[in-house]
Design a protein around this motif. Sequence first.
Motif, mmCIF file in Angstrom:
data_model
loop_
_atom_site.group_PDB
_atom_site.id
_atom_site.type_symbol
_atom_site.label_atom_id
_atom_site.label_comp_id
_atom_site.label_asym_id
_atom_site.label_seq_id
_atom_site.Cartn_x
_atom_site.Cartn_y
_atom_site.Cartn_z
ATOM 1 N N LEU A 67 0.827 -1.204 0.000
ATOM 2 C CA LEU A 67 0.000 0.000 0.000
ATOM 3 C C LEU A 67 0.862 1.254 0.000
ATOM 4 O O LEU A 67 0.414 2.302 -0.452
ATOM 5 N N GLN A 71 -0.953 5.448 0.758
ATOM 6 C CA GLN A 71 -2.265 4.989 1.213
ATOM 7 C C GLN A 71 -2.274 4.785 2.722
ATOM 8 O O GLN A 71 -2.731 3.776 3.222
ATOM 9 N N ILE A 74 -5.196 3.712 5.176
ATOM 10 C CA ILE A 74 -5.525 2.324 5.488
ATOM 11 C C ILE A 74 -4.560 1.832 6.560
ATOM 12 O O ILE A 74 -3.357 2.067 6.467
ATOM 13 N N ILE A 79 -5.674 -4.832 7.368
ATOM 14 C CA ILE A 79 -5.633 -5.653 6.139
ATOM 15 C C ILE A 79 -4.976 -7.002 6.445
ATOM 16 O O ILE A 79 -5.433 -8.047 5.978
ATOM 17 N N ARG A 111 -5.750 -9.181 -1.143
ATOM 18 C CA ARG A 111 -6.447 -8.204 -0.290
ATOM 19 C C ARG A 111 -5.967 -6.783 -0.603
ATOM 20 O O ARG A 111 -6.760 -5.857 -0.711
ATOM 21 N N CYS A 112 -4.639 -6.652 -0.725
ATOM 22 C CA CYS A 112 -4.062 -5.327 -1.000
ATOM 23 C C CYS A 112 -4.483 -4.820 -2.369
ATOM 24 O O CYS A 112 -4.839 -3.644 -2.516
ATOM 25 N N ASP A 114 -7.110 -5.571 -4.057
ATOM 26 C CA ASP A 114 -8.525 -5.159 -3.976
ATOM 27 C C ASP A 114 -8.641 -3.780 -3.347
ATOM 28 O O ASP A 114 -9.393 -2.925 -3.817
ATOM 29 N N LYS A 115 -7.881 -3.572 -2.275
ATOM 30 C CA LYS A 115 -7.952 -2.297 -1.557
ATOM 31 C C LYS A 115 -7.437 -1.163 -2.441
ATOM 32 O O LYS A 115 -8.029 -0.081 -2.474
ATOM 33 N N MET A 119 -9.532 2.095 -3.574
ATOM 34 C CA MET A 119 -9.063 3.442 -3.251
ATOM 35 C C MET A 119 -8.825 4.260 -4.510
ATOM 36 O O MET A 119 -9.104 5.459 -4.548
#
Lengths: 216, 197
Positions: A67, A71, A74, A79, A111-112, A114-115, A119
């Motif tokens: 991230l 970012q 977050i 996460i 997961r990252c 997707d995040k 964002m």
Amino acid sequence: MLEFGSISLVWPRFARHMSPQGSLSGAAGVTDEALFERTCRDDDHAAFSELVTRYRVRVIALVRRMLTSSQTAIDPEDIAQEAFLDAYRRRQTFRRGAQFRPWLYGIAVNRCVDKIRVMDRESTLTLLPSDEASESVIASAEMAPLETVIRSQEISDIDREITHLPAKLRAVLVLRYVDDLSYEEIASACALPIGTVKTHLFRARAELKRRLEDER
Amino acid sequence: MNGECVRAQTLIQLLLDGRIDASRRQALDRHVATCPACAAAMDGYHRVSSSASEWARPRASEDPGAGFNDRLLKMLEAEAPPSPQFWARRSWRRSGLSILIAAVMAAAGGIWLANYTNVWQSISADVDPSDWMRSLAQIPDAMHEIAISAWSALDGLLSSVATVSAPNWVTEAGAAAIVVNAIFLIQAISNRRRQSA
């Protein structure tokens, strides 16, 4: 844990194995895969907790690097926690004979990614610099002062420039360096052919090199 | 950049990842010694790789401590246990009972349909469907024609199925059910052994 007045009742499957630090006692020589098999077979939370203890720093580091400083809205711990929860929920999909480490990292990377997509879509990037990486280098006593400053600057540059890499290249690069994963393990984590992993790594390094040289 | 330089770029990547063998390493060193562009590229890649490695390395200060595990375990405790997989749900008793029922049904179906042909043929010989339908229902002519056609079609279909293949397909279906349930039984027994191990 249930508490009744001064009496604490611990669920039996925890009480059997848990040490005060929340990890499994006598699990030092047990492989990740054996621990995860116990998690799958017996729904053994203590075995899973031992795996979390082994990997939490690395997964949090992986998430933080994925991230990056752009970012910071977050929380990487959140996460990482979601990634571990995902791993637990999907434990029945873990293939017998597969390696646990790339499987777990693959979940964390997804997961990252997707995040990052969410964002990027919402355009809620908060550009706050993170000095953690450079601080640790400054604290290193092994280097001469001038070299330390230069190195710190290079790492800070990497932290900034890596945000310009596409998520898939960033993922491969982070996996390569965060825990020294081999091509095969990265391929397993990202569900990519080994040739593609090599190409992504080459492109990621070339892009970083070009950007860093352009700055100087 | 010539072909040697392109090859050198690939070898530099292998070198960075510790995947280069001795002979390739020598070839790379020989080329870099005579090619300033590749020497500079190798130096640049080394710096990027070294900085990226330092940047990515997990730090002790990033460890959230045992509280991380505690929070996670509380979340896991709050989750409902997953339903067992389909195979695991098949107990060996249920599979054995299924086999028994399937075997009885297959045998009974086979015996009944073997006799059914004779029974059906005797009914068809005694009854004229046209008279039977007309007297029973007192239905209008148009409906009567439709009913007669339907009766004839059903008669033909049942006769052909019963005389040609009906006993066979019922018996075959029973046999297939036995095989499927035998697989369930083996799976259930192996699950039971694995759990006890």
